[in-house]
Motif scaffolding. Structure first.
Motif, PDB file in Angstrom:
ATOM      1  N   TRP A   1       0.804  -1.225   0.000  1.00  0.00           N
ATOM      2  CA  TRP A   1       0.000   0.000   0.000  1.00  0.00           C
ATOM      3  C   TRP A   1       0.832   1.267   0.000  1.00  0.00           C
ATOM      4  O   TRP A   1       0.390   2.307  -0.496  1.00  0.00           O
ATOM      5  CB  TRP A   1      -0.990  -0.045   1.165  1.00  0.00           C
ATOM      6  CG  TRP A   1      -1.964  -1.146   0.928  1.00  0.00           C
ATOM      7  CD1 TRP A   1      -1.980  -2.381   1.509  1.00  0.00           C
ATOM      8  CD2 TRP A   1      -3.005  -1.153  -0.058  1.00  0.00           C
ATOM      9  NE1 TRP A   1      -2.984  -3.152   0.969  1.00  0.00           N
ATOM     10  CE2 TRP A   1      -3.628  -2.426   0.007  1.00  0.00           C
ATOM     11  CE3 TRP A   1      -3.485  -0.218  -0.965  1.00  0.00           C
ATOM     12  CZ2 TRP A   1      -4.700  -2.775  -0.808  1.00  0.00           C
ATOM     13  CZ3 TRP A   1      -4.548  -0.563  -1.786  1.00  0.00           C
ATOM     14  CH2 TRP A   1      -5.138  -1.819  -1.698  1.00  0.00           C
ATOM     15  N   ARG A   2       2.044   1.202   0.526  1.00  0.00           N
ATOM     16  CA  ARG A   2       2.923   2.359   0.397  1.00  0.00           C
ATOM     17  C   ARG A   2       3.273   2.572  -1.080  1.00  0.00           C
ATOM     18  O   ARG A   2       3.325   3.711  -1.568  1.00  0.00           O
ATOM     19  CB  ARG A   2       4.194   2.170   1.226  1.00  0.00           C
ATOM     20  CG  ARG A   2       5.082   3.414   1.253  1.00  0.00           C
ATOM     21  CD  ARG A   2       6.343   3.163   2.081  1.00  0.00           C
ATOM     22  NE  ARG A   2       6.058   2.913   3.470  1.00  0.00           N
ATOM     23  CZ  ARG A   2       5.898   3.861   4.386  1.00  0.00           C
ATOM     24  NH1 ARG A   2       6.004   5.137   4.026  1.00  0.00           N
ATOM     25  NH2 ARG A   2       5.636   3.558   5.634  1.00  0.00           N
TER      26      ARG A   2
ATOM     27  N   ALA B   1      -6.466   1.692   3.984  1.00  0.00           N
ATOM     28  CA  ALA B   1      -7.710   2.459   4.048  1.00  0.00           C
ATOM     29  C   ALA B   1      -7.548   3.823   3.396  1.00  0.00           C
ATOM     30  O   ALA B   1      -8.492   4.353   2.802  1.00  0.00           O
ATOM     31  CB  ALA B   1      -8.147   2.614   5.504  1.00  0.00           C
ATOM     32  N   LEU B   2      -6.349   4.376   3.477  1.00  0.00           N
ATOM     33  CA  LEU B   2      -6.103   5.692   2.893  1.00  0.00           C
ATOM     34  C   LEU B   2      -6.081   5.635   1.367  1.00  0.00           C
ATOM     35  O   LEU B   2      -6.645   6.505   0.703  1.00  0.00           O
ATOM     36  CB  LEU B   2      -4.777   6.240   3.413  1.00  0.00           C
ATOM     37  CG  LEU B   2      -4.334   7.601   2.865  1.00  0.00           C
ATOM     38  CD1 LEU B   2      -5.302   8.700   3.299  1.00  0.00           C
ATOM     39  CD2 LEU B   2      -2.919   7.923   3.333  1.00  0.00           C
ATOM     40  N   HIS B   3      -5.446   4.611   0.808  1.00  0.00           N
ATOM     41  CA  HIS B   3      -5.178   4.601  -0.641  1.00  0.00           C
ATOM     42  C   HIS B   3      -6.144   3.745  -1.466  1.00  0.00           C
ATOM     43  O   HIS B   3      -6.348   4.036  -2.649  1.00  0.00           O
ATOM     44  CB  HIS B   3      -3.753   4.120  -0.896  1.00  0.00           C
ATOM     45  CG  HIS B   3      -2.706   5.055  -0.396  1.00  0.00           C
ATOM     46  ND1 HIS B   3      -2.647   6.374  -0.774  1.00  0.00           N
ATOM     47  CD2 HIS B   3      -1.662   4.867   0.462  1.00  0.00           C
ATOM     48  CE1 HIS B   3      -1.619   6.966  -0.179  1.00  0.00           C
ATOM     49  NE2 HIS B   3      -1.020   6.080   0.576  1.00  0.00           N
ATOM     50  N   ARG B   4      -6.718   2.697  -0.887  1.00  0.00           N
ATOM     51  CA  ARG B   4      -7.539   1.779  -1.683  1.00  0.00           C
ATOM     52  C   ARG B   4      -8.674   2.473  -2.426  1.00  0.00           C
ATOM     53  O   ARG B   4      -8.891   2.199  -3.621  1.00  0.00           O
ATOM     54  CB  ARG B   4      -8.107   0.655  -0.802  1.00  0.00           C
ATOM     55  CG  ARG B   4      -8.965  -0.329  -1.592  1.00  0.00           C
ATOM     56  CD  ARG B   4      -9.636  -1.360  -0.704  1.00  0.00           C
ATOM     57  NE  ARG B   4      -8.717  -2.372  -0.232  1.00  0.00           N
ATOM     58  CZ  ARG B   4      -8.373  -3.447  -0.934  1.00  0.00           C
ATOM     59  NH1 ARG B   4      -8.853  -3.616  -2.158  1.00  0.00           N
ATOM     60  NH2 ARG B   4      -7.562  -4.343  -0.422  1.00  0.00           N
ATOM     61  N   PRO B   5      -9.441   3.387  -1.800  1.00  0.00           N
ATOM     62  CA  PRO B   5     -10.588   3.959  -2.520  1.00  0.00           C
ATOM     63  C   PRO B   5     -10.207   4.745  -3.768  1.00  0.00           C
ATOM     64  O   PRO B   5     -11.040   4.921  -4.668  1.00  0.00           O
ATOM     65  CB  PRO B   5     -11.231   4.880  -1.469  1.00  0.00           C
ATOM     66  CG  PRO B   5     -10.721   4.410  -0.157  1.00  0.00           C
ATOM     67  CD  PRO B   5      -9.344   3.904  -0.426  1.00  0.00           C
ATOM     68  N   PHE B   6      -8.967   5.229  -3.832  1.00  0.00           N
ATOM     69  CA  PHE B   6      -8.613   6.138  -4.912  1.00  0.00           C
ATOM     70  C   PHE B   6      -8.066   5.420  -6.142  1.00  0.00           C
ATOM     71  O   PHE B   6      -7.959   6.032  -7.207  1.00  0.00           O
ATOM     72  CB  PHE B   6      -7.625   7.184  -4.402  1.00  0.00           C
ATOM     73  CG  PHE B   6      -8.227   8.043  -3.324  1.00  0.00           C
ATOM     74  CD1 PHE B   6      -9.154   9.025  -3.636  1.00  0.00           C
ATOM     75  CD2 PHE B   6      -7.909   7.828  -1.988  1.00  0.00           C
ATOM     76  CE1 PHE B   6      -9.737   9.803  -2.647  1.00  0.00           C
ATOM     77  CE2 PHE B   6      -8.487   8.595  -0.994  1.00  0.00           C
ATOM     78  CZ  PHE B   6      -9.399   9.584  -1.322  1.00  0.00           C
ATOM     79  N   VAL B   7      -7.750   4.134  -6.012  1.00  0.00           N
ATOM     80  CA  VAL B   7      -7.253   3.395  -7.178  1.00  0.00           C
ATOM     81  C   VAL B   7      -8.332   3.316  -8.262  1.00  0.00           C
ATOM     82  O   VAL B   7      -8.070   3.653  -9.423  1.00  0.00           O
ATOM     83  CB  VAL B   7      -6.744   2.003  -6.779  1.00  0.00           C
ATOM     84  CG1 VAL B   7      -6.317   1.216  -8.012  1.00  0.00           C
ATOM     85  CG2 VAL B   7      -5.576   2.117  -5.795  1.00  0.00           C
TER      86      VAL B   7
ATOM     87  N   GLU C   1      -8.964  15.325   0.311  1.00  0.00           N
ATOM     88  CA  GLU C   1      -8.645  16.284   1.373  1.00  0.00           C
ATOM     89  C   GLU C   1      -9.361  15.918   2.671  1.00  0.00           C
ATOM     90  O   GLU C   1      -8.760  15.917   3.753  1.00  0.00           O
ATOM     91  CB  GLU C   1      -9.041  17.689   0.936  1.00  0.00           C
ATOM     92  CG  GLU C   1      -8.750  18.744   1.997  1.00  0.00           C
ATOM     93  CD  GLU C   1      -9.202  20.133   1.589  1.00  0.00           C
ATOM     94  OE1 GLU C   1      -8.951  21.077   2.359  1.00  0.00           O
ATOM     95  OE2 GLU C   1      -9.803  20.277   0.502  1.00  0.00           O
ATOM     96  N   ARG C   2     -10.647  15.578   2.563  1.00  0.00           N
ATOM     97  CA  ARG C   2     -11.401  15.207   3.764  1.00  0.00           C
ATOM     98  C   ARG C   2     -10.819  13.959   4.412  1.00  0.00           C
ATOM     99  O   ARG C   2     -10.708  13.875   5.643  1.00  0.00           O
ATOM    100  CB  ARG C   2     -12.879  14.973   3.416  1.00  0.00           C
ATOM    101  CG  ARG C   2     -13.634  16.261   3.077  1.00  0.00           C
ATOM    102  CD  ARG C   2     -15.129  16.015   3.078  1.00  0.00           C
ATOM    103  NE  ARG C   2     -15.530  15.077   2.049  1.00  0.00           N
ATOM    104  CZ  ARG C   2     -15.850  15.419   0.815  1.00  0.00           C
ATOM    105  NH1 ARG C   2     -15.818  16.694   0.435  1.00  0.00           N
ATOM    106  NH2 ARG C   2     -16.214  14.511  -0.063  1.00  0.00           N
ATOM    107  N   VAL C   3     -10.422  12.993   3.583  1.00  0.00           N
ATOM    108  CA  VAL C   3      -9.867  11.744   4.116  1.00  0.00           C
ATOM    109  C   VAL C   3      -8.550  12.011   4.832  1.00  0.00           C
ATOM    110  O   VAL C   3      -8.311  11.546   5.954  1.00  0.00           O
ATOM    111  CB  VAL C   3      -9.681  10.708   2.992  1.00  0.00           C
ATOM    112  CG1 VAL C   3      -8.862   9.515   3.485  1.00  0.00           C
ATOM    113  CG2 VAL C   3     -11.038  10.248   2.477  1.00  0.00           C
ATOM    114  N   VAL C   4      -7.665  12.758   4.188  1.00  0.00           N
ATOM    115  CA  VAL C   4      -6.339  13.018   4.776  1.00  0.00           C
ATOM    116  C   VAL C   4      -6.471  13.822   6.062  1.00  0.00           C
ATOM    117  O   VAL C   4      -5.841  13.488   7.066  1.00  0.00           O
ATOM    118  CB  VAL C   4      -5.439  13.747   3.760  1.00  0.00           C
ATOM    119  CG1 VAL C   4      -4.133  14.189   4.428  1.00  0.00           C
ATOM    120  CG2 VAL C   4      -5.133  12.836   2.577  1.00  0.00           C
ATOM    121  N   LEU C   5      -7.290  14.860   6.057  1.00  0.00           N
ATOM    122  CA  LEU C   5      -7.471  15.647   7.285  1.00  0.00           C
ATOM    123  C   LEU C   5      -8.137  14.817   8.377  1.00  0.00           C
ATOM    124  O   LEU C   5      -7.866  15.026   9.569  1.00  0.00           O
ATOM    125  CB  LEU C   5      -8.315  16.894   6.991  1.00  0.00           C
ATOM    126  CG  LEU C   5      -7.610  17.964   6.142  1.00  0.00           C
ATOM    127  CD1 LEU C   5      -8.586  19.087   5.780  1.00  0.00           C
ATOM    128  CD2 LEU C   5      -6.399  18.535   6.862  1.00  0.00           C
ATOM    129  N   GLY C   6      -8.957  13.857   7.970  1.00  0.00           N
ATOM    130  CA  GLY C   6      -9.644  13.024   8.948  1.00  0.00           C
ATOM    131  C   GLY C   6      -8.760  12.035   9.675  1.00  0.00           C
ATOM    132  O   GLY C   6      -9.119  11.567  10.757  1.00  0.00           O
TER     133      GLY C   6
END
Length: 215
Positions: A125-126, A171-177, A207-212
């Motif tokens: 995931w990295r 969790a951070l990266h999977r949705p954006f693929v 942005e919302r995800v990262v700030l969250g």
């Protein structure tokens, strides 16, 4: 007559690029100390050249210098992260909206999507995050501006510092693929305007995800 570039300046530029690349790859986390004794050897530069490189990265907001303590990788505040996203929306969405469509130049975007899909399949995931950085850099590259490319490399390095705070990289990266894949597909079909609208929604969600996930 053109004069040859100063060697120290050339060495400093290379050191800046290598340190920024390591931050973009997630190899240097926020708060990491950067002792001169190590990095002069690691980067094969003199102390003066290294200090020049550090000064450049401090001006870019990627490093901080504390008196009597040394130089450290920066830790971004929520306000700094929000500002990065404001710039990204302007930069990336404009580049994609104005990208050529006859034919689309989507090869590099598709390669970055494939890179992310392969890394996700392997559970790396990295590496997915790194592929995502490549994707967004290639969006800006559609503008054909070396200056904008340089600004985007700085932004992606800063953003990787924000990602480092996430407790769960998957969790951070999977949705954006799949979102990257959809944006690329729409652009491949020749609709840069719709692709840019999708990208804007994507960036606002990111942005919302990262700030969250910030502590």
């Amino acid at each position: 007559m053109t004069t040859a570039p100063d060697r120290a300046e050339t060495g400093a530029a290379r050191a800046v690029a290598r340190l920024r690349d390591r931050m973009t790859a997630g190899e240097l986390a926020p708060g990491t100390p950067l002792p001169e004794s190590f990095w002069t050897v690691e980067l094969e530069v003199s102390r003066n050249t290294l200090r020049e490189a550090f000064s450049t990265l401090i001006e870019e907001g990627l490093l901080v210098r504390y008196p009597h303590r040394g130089v450290f990788v920066a830790t971004l505040s929520p306000a700094q992260i929000a500002d990065i996203y404001r710039v990204r929306v302007l930069l990336e969405c404009t580049a994609l909206r104005q990208a050529p469509t006859d034919p689309p130049r989507a090869g590099a975007l598709r390669a970055a999507v494939d890179e992310a899909l392969a890394a996700a399949e392997a559970g790396e995931w990295r590496a997915v995050g790194t592929a995502n950085m490549h994707f967004h850099e290639q969006i800006v590259a559609l503008a054909g501006s070396p200056r904008l490319d340089g600004w985007m490399r700085q932004l992606t390095a800063e953003l990787r510092l924000a990602f480092a705070a996430a407790p769960d990289y998957e969790a951070l990266h999977r949705p954006f693929v799949p979102m990257n894949d959809e944006i690329t597909r729409v652009y491949e079909d020749g609709d840069a305007l719709v692709a840019a609208d999708l990208l804007r929604d994507y960036l606002l969600t990111s942005e919302r995800v990262v700030l969250g996930v910030l502590p």
